[in-house]
Enzyme design. Sequence first.
Site, PDB file in Angstrom:
ATOM      1  N   CYS A  89       0.858  -1.185   0.000  1.00  0.00           N
ATOM      2  CA  CYS A  89       0.000   0.000   0.000  1.00  0.00           C
ATOM      3  C   CYS A  89       0.895   1.236   0.000  1.00  0.00           C
ATOM      4  O   CYS A  89       1.664   1.447   0.953  1.00  0.00           O
ATOM      5  CB  CYS A  89      -0.922   0.001   1.215  1.00  0.00           C
ATOM      6  SG  CYS A  89      -1.991   1.458   1.326  1.00  0.00           S
ATOM      7  N   HIS A 222      -8.509  -4.136  -7.695  1.00  0.00           N
ATOM      8  CA  HIS A 222      -8.527  -2.680  -7.706  1.00  0.00           C
ATOM      9  C   HIS A 222      -8.825  -2.179  -9.114  1.00  0.00           C
ATOM     10  O   HIS A 222      -8.500  -2.834 -10.102  1.00  0.00           O
ATOM     11  CB  HIS A 222      -7.180  -2.110  -7.266  1.00  0.00           C
ATOM     12  CG  HIS A 222      -6.803  -2.400  -5.838  1.00  0.00           C
ATOM     13  ND1 HIS A 222      -6.669  -3.674  -5.348  1.00  0.00           N
ATOM     14  CD2 HIS A 222      -6.519  -1.574  -4.803  1.00  0.00           C
ATOM     15  CE1 HIS A 222      -6.330  -3.618  -4.074  1.00  0.00           C
ATOM     16  NE2 HIS A 222      -6.233  -2.354  -3.724  1.00  0.00           N
ATOM     17  N   THR A 254       0.190   2.460  -5.042  1.00  0.00           N
ATOM     18  CA  THR A 254       0.265   1.322  -5.964  1.00  0.00           C
ATOM     19  C   THR A 254      -0.512   1.617  -7.235  1.00  0.00           C
ATOM     20  O   THR A 254      -0.156   1.142  -8.319  1.00  0.00           O
ATOM     21  CB  THR A 254      -0.244   0.031  -5.306  1.00  0.00           C
ATOM     22  OG1 THR A 254      -1.619   0.179  -4.919  1.00  0.00           O
ATOM     23  CG2 THR A 254       0.598  -0.324  -4.087  1.00  0.00           C
TER      24      THR A 254
END
Length: 332
Positions: A89, A222, A254
């Site tokens: 992260c 994501h 990211t």
Amino acid sequence: MRKRFFCIDAHACGNPVRVVAGGGPVLPHLPIFERRDLFLREHDWVRQALMFEPRGHDIMSGVILYPPFREDCDIAALFIEVSGCLPMCGAGTIGLATVAIEEGLVTPREPGRLAIETPAGRVDVTYELEGDRVTSVRLFNVASYLHEADVRVDVPGMGGMVVDIAYGGNFYAVVEPQPNWPGLEGMGAAEIVGHSRALRAALAGICDPVHPQDDRIRGVHHVVWCDGPDGADCDGRDAVFYGDKAIDRSPGGTGTSARMAQLHGKGRLALGANFRNKSLIGTVFEGKVEREVMVGPYPGILPGISGWARIIGHNTILVDSDDPLRYGFQIA
């Protein structure tokens, strides 16, 4: 019984980062990826209690600190959020570095630098100090790459879409303006969430990317919706979706890494080039293509990401066995 967690709450360019400095479960001295697996099997209630309501919310993210297993690292990080435990992260790393240095939680072997053991691999960080304040953090992320270009997918409510699959510490569906999606302008949070969930579900049926060097990292969880700049202070904008309802308030560490890897993989961002990425709330991460590398058979990059974080409070969180909502809850 009442379990106490000592947390230092911060935000990284707008996105919450809850750093668990005390009270986390004791785990055996193993590589952090193996500790992550053990945590998920036996202690996931900790993540739920700290991230879900009523102690957290749908956007909540955090990190639990551990001693490193790797001898070349100063600290180990277990990233937690509403959707699970991430391999990496970026915003969490920027928040972690700021909190760890300002609060004296770690003494780096080399002043101005931190080496962090993450489930995705070693992440190096540099930071700048003015007095006792960390004014900026630059993380050198794990190798990132374009996994698959021009994936065609039929998305309910949107129609036919073309997306790229890129890795920047997590796998992303990278979406750019096209006939069935004109861009971020006028797109509200509810619309971003709805389209993201539909796109992710549609991709799950046709696309299951696996990291070529670690098959435990797989699947598109994501989505990053990308658009052009809206002023001279950035080179592009994005909205990063994760979990079930979360939109990153920062540009996404990211996510920015995956975006740069996608642009580089398509010949649109050169080695050494900078990429200033703006979030929905106007905060900016400054990215750079630091090096070109191979990720298994894929050409990729080592991205650098610069941003800032601020501590917003100390928080002793209680989880009481008499509380029927002790493990938190989410509303669908």
